[in-house]
Design an enzyme around this catalytic site. Structure first.
Site: not given
Ligand SMILES: Cc1cc2nc3c(=O)[nH]c(=O)nc-3n(C[C@H](O)[C@H](O)[C@H](O)COP(=O)(O)O)c2cc1C
Length: 383
Positions: A149, A214, A216, A247
């Protein structure tokens, strides 16, 4: 706003007769999600997400819908009792939480809570609303059960989020708010963004997460330095007594992740959330060259960083492991490595809304196998 009927149902501590019946009930006899997923995966990933969120929001307006969902997805309190912990002075009914980014604007918190999670983290929210990056900005790597993403903190801003949460907080589950700076905010002004966010939002949650990881938001990860960490945590300590967590990214060198996490905890952070998404594009077969990868592809990388941090900080801070968790076995591994809590996002997309319950059931089985009576006995058992 949470329907009163649901609030009443959800907030009672004792098991109702209905809940006791649900102890023997474990989701629909025929799994529905594989079929739904086939349809959803024909759509652009962000459109699928919006549809899912739309359905959850709609459920919040249909009388009885949330209690029906909760009956399907939540373990009865008596069954889940060994999973319960008190952290930050709040009771977490189980250690499996919704990771940040899924409900950025906190519009579906009551519905998300019916999926069997033990806590919910909303955001990332920025001071002012912002649209995020141009679409398409969310991609599936289905063979690897991963996502990539580049959303860029698309969100409605802190005022809108605060208005929504004012109706909801205090909530029946622990609620975290993840905060980040606006894209247009210069590095020099970043501290002021975090101050305004923490000051404005801390009364509406049980913990705050300072997101510096992040990939991004240009320059955001540069704020993962000792000076900024000390500054932001000093400001946080002035404006709130609530726990503030940091984080971190999975792409730090493990030694740097450990140093930064130690600095954060020494400066007052109550915990570390490890990790965010990864910019290591070698982790998937057909990567885009922008954005962050999540899901199974980052599992080992995320685990390594988490485990390194835990070896240093276990016992001094609440450690939250996130990245590629999709089963009870993986959650248990993180917990034994030192995580009091785990979170997931991507696996929910691939495995559907019954996943939190399944992970909790599997955790209970693993604990029974090992003779572990309460989840906190397992936390850090491998250290
Ligand atoms: C589409 C998407 C949007 C995300 N947006 C955020 C965000 O706004 N803030 C954040 O701290 N992490 C964000 N994350 C990261 C997740 O909170 C998490 O740390 C990361 O995806 C790893 O976990 P997972 O493998 O279970 O997805 C996002 C992840 C995804 C896939």
């Amino acid at each position: 706003m949470m329907p009163a009927v649901w609030k009443a149902h959800y907030s009672t501590g004792a098991a109702t007769p209905r809940e006791r019946r649900s102890e023997v009930q474990s989701g629909p006899a025929v799994p529905v999600y594989p079929h739904l997923r086939r349809l959803l995966f024909r759509l652009d990933p962000e459109t699928s997400h919006e549809l899912g969120m739309g359905a959850l929001r709609a459920a919040q307006r249909v009388p009885g819908a949330l209690s029906a969902l909760a009956r399907l997805n939540r373990l009865a309190p008596t069954t889940a009792e060994p999973l319960r912990q008190t952290l930050f002075g709040r009771e977490f009914p189980n250690p499996v939480g919704l990771a940040a980014g899924f409900d950025k604007n906190a519009v579906a918190v009551p519905a998300m809570a019916t999926l069997g999670f033990g806590f919910i983290e909303v955001g990332t929210v920025t001071p002012r609303p912002q649209p995020g990056n141009p679409r398409p900005r969310l991609f599936r790597h289905s063979g690897e059960e991963s996502l990539q993403n580049a959303l860029g903190f698309n969100n409605g801003g802190m005022e809108a989020l605060g208005q929504g949460l004012a109706d909801l907080y205090p909530f029946s589950l622990p609620l975290g708010i993840n905060v980040g700076k606006n894209k247009a905010t210069s590095p020099k002004a970043a501290l002021a963004d975090y101050e305004v966010l923490i000051r404005g939002l801390h009364p509406l949650c049980d913990y705050v997460v300072v997101n510096l990881s992040s990939p991004n938001t240009p320059g955001l990860r540069d704020l993962q330095n000792e000076e900024f960490l000390r500054a932001v945590l000093a400001v946080a300590a002035e404006v709130t007594a609530k726990p503030v967590l940091v984080k971190i990214a999975p792409d730090l060198e493990p030694a740097d992740a450990v140093t930064l996490s130690r600095v954060a905890v020494d400066a007052g952070a109550a915990g570390i959330v490890a990790t965010n998404t990864s910019v290591d594009y070698s982790l998937v077969r057909q990567p885009k060259d922008f954005g962050g990868i999540s899901g199974r592809a980052i599992r080992e990388k995320s685990f390594r960083i988490f485990a390194a941090v835990a070896r240093e900080l276990f016992g001094r801070a609440v450690l939250v492991s996130v990245g590629g968790i999709d089963s009870g076995a993986e959650a248990y591994r993180r917990i034994r490595a030192g995580a009091s809590l785990v979170q997931l996002y991507t696996a929910l997309v691939y495995h559907g809304p019954s996943l939190p319950r399944r992970i909790n059931e599997e955790l209970l089985e693993l604990m029974a196998r090992d003779g572990v009576k309460r989840i906190d006995e397992a936390v850090g058992a491998d250290l």
